[in-house]
Design a protein around this motif. Sequence first.
Motif, short mmCIF file in Angstrom:
data_model
loop_
_atom_site.label_atom_id
_atom_site.label_comp_id
_atom_site.label_asym_id
_atom_site.label_seq_id
_atom_site.Cartn_x
_atom_site.Cartn_y
_atom_site.Cartn_z
N ARG A 221 0.86 -1.28 -0.02
CA ARG A 221 0.12 0.24 0.13
C ARG A 221 1.06 1.22 -0.04
O ARG A 221 1.74 1.18 0.55
N ALA A 222 0.41 2.18 -1.03
CA ALA A 222 1.47 3.26 -0.96
C ALA A 222 1.46 4.08 0.42
O ALA A 222 2.51 4.69 0.75
N ASP A 223 0.55 4.07 1.24
CA ASP A 223 0.54 4.78 2.54
C ASP A 223 1.61 4.08 3.57
O ASP A 223 2.38 4.78 4.34
N ALA A 228 6.92 3.74 6.27
CA ALA A 228 8.06 2.73 6.81
C ALA A 228 8.79 2.52 5.78
O ALA A 228 9.29 1.14 5.25
N PRO A 229 9.57 3.22 4.98
CA PRO A 229 10.54 3.04 3.92
C PRO A 229 11.61 1.83 4.23
O PRO A 229 12.00 1.24 3.53
N ARG A 230 12.30 2.46 5.37
CA ARG A 230 13.58 1.43 5.86
C ARG A 230 12.87 -0.03 6.01
O ARG A 230 13.88 -0.76 5.70
N ARG A 324 12.16 2.03 -5.86
CA ARG A 324 12.89 2.89 -4.53
C ARG A 324 13.32 2.03 -3.73
O ARG A 324 14.40 2.32 -2.81
N PHE A 325 13.01 0.83 -3.41
CA PHE A 325 13.25 -0.41 -2.47
C PHE A 325 14.19 -1.33 -2.76
O PHE A 325 14.58 -2.19 -1.76
N LEU A 326 14.58 -1.33 -4.18
CA LEU A 326 15.55 -2.34 -4.38
C LEU A 326 16.92 -2.05 -4.07
O LEU A 326 17.13 -0.74 -4.02
N PRO A 327 17.87 -2.81 -3.70
CA PRO A 327 19.15 -2.62 -3.30
C PRO A 327 19.84 -1.91 -4.22
O PRO A 327 19.82 -2.18 -5.75
#
Length: 330
Positions: A221-223, A228-230, A324-327
């Motif tokens: 979910r986008a929210d 919690a990006p980390r 954005r969350f890829l290594p």
Amino acid sequence: MSAKHPPPRRRFLAHLGAAGLLATGPFGLAGCQRPEPLVRVAGIVWIGYAPLFLAREQSVYDATALRLVEYPSNSASLMALATGQVEAAALTLDECLLARAGGLDVRVILVFDDSRGADVVMVRPGITRLAGLKGKRIGVEETAAGALMLAKLLEATGLAPAELVKVPLTADRQTAAYRAGQVDAVVSFEPYATQLQALGAERLFDSRQLPGLIVDVLVARADALAAAPRTFRQLVAGYFQALDLLQRQPEAAAQRMAPHLGLTPAEVLRALQGIHLIDRAENRAWLAGPNPRLLPAAQTVSRAMRSARLLSAMPDLAQLADGRFLPGAP
């Protein structure tokens, strides 16, 4: 907000209700979504998701911030995502598009695999041709990828839906239904296909005949991504650590994955031959840059779903791919 423009969650729940997903039971409507930092990820027993659970087995994840939650079917995972019981889910691309069409703002942050034989129609001995399915009872999870597989099967056979007897059947009930003689064929996937084969079922049709149609993705979910990006980076990084182990030491990894999948280590390795696991570099091609590969793939799957009347309109694909969350991503 006026009744003319209901909020996305309400639109999505209405959409799922029409599709038959809003059944009562343990996976029905839940209460308020838990606050972050906890991120809950829904997943089922499927060979392509196994490295994710291998990461948990290897204690890669911080259990206080990240929790994998096992569900009996992708329909249940999708419902859990829609109702806020989880922040992310491992789904097929068509299920992700169903969520989007229902107004749920989800993004694809990881591509697990492309199915190349691991999604399969298993039949009783004696059914040797596609036309032999006429009048037969076929078990299928109608609100998940099984529905798309069945639509393509009908297209290949030239049969009308009314010429089959559809038996609604989630993956976790397939082997029991087959053993009890309740179905003549099952739209299945690994590891359940191997379990059905052990009961005498035979392969008739599989995803090798449907290249690019069954793609497994991790959606969030986008929210939740914003909150919690980390944690989501930890989730994706841990998956690739487990994938590295599988590629470097396949026998050792299969030994660890076997109990979760209900297979022997040798069966795990054979089941893995039915999928193409997407590595880091391929994930960047799928999700990052100005022309991510995910978008044309999603358009192709959307057209197939519309043709099968699983979607009434093309879903919005804006911001579907999120690399954005890829290594190594900035």
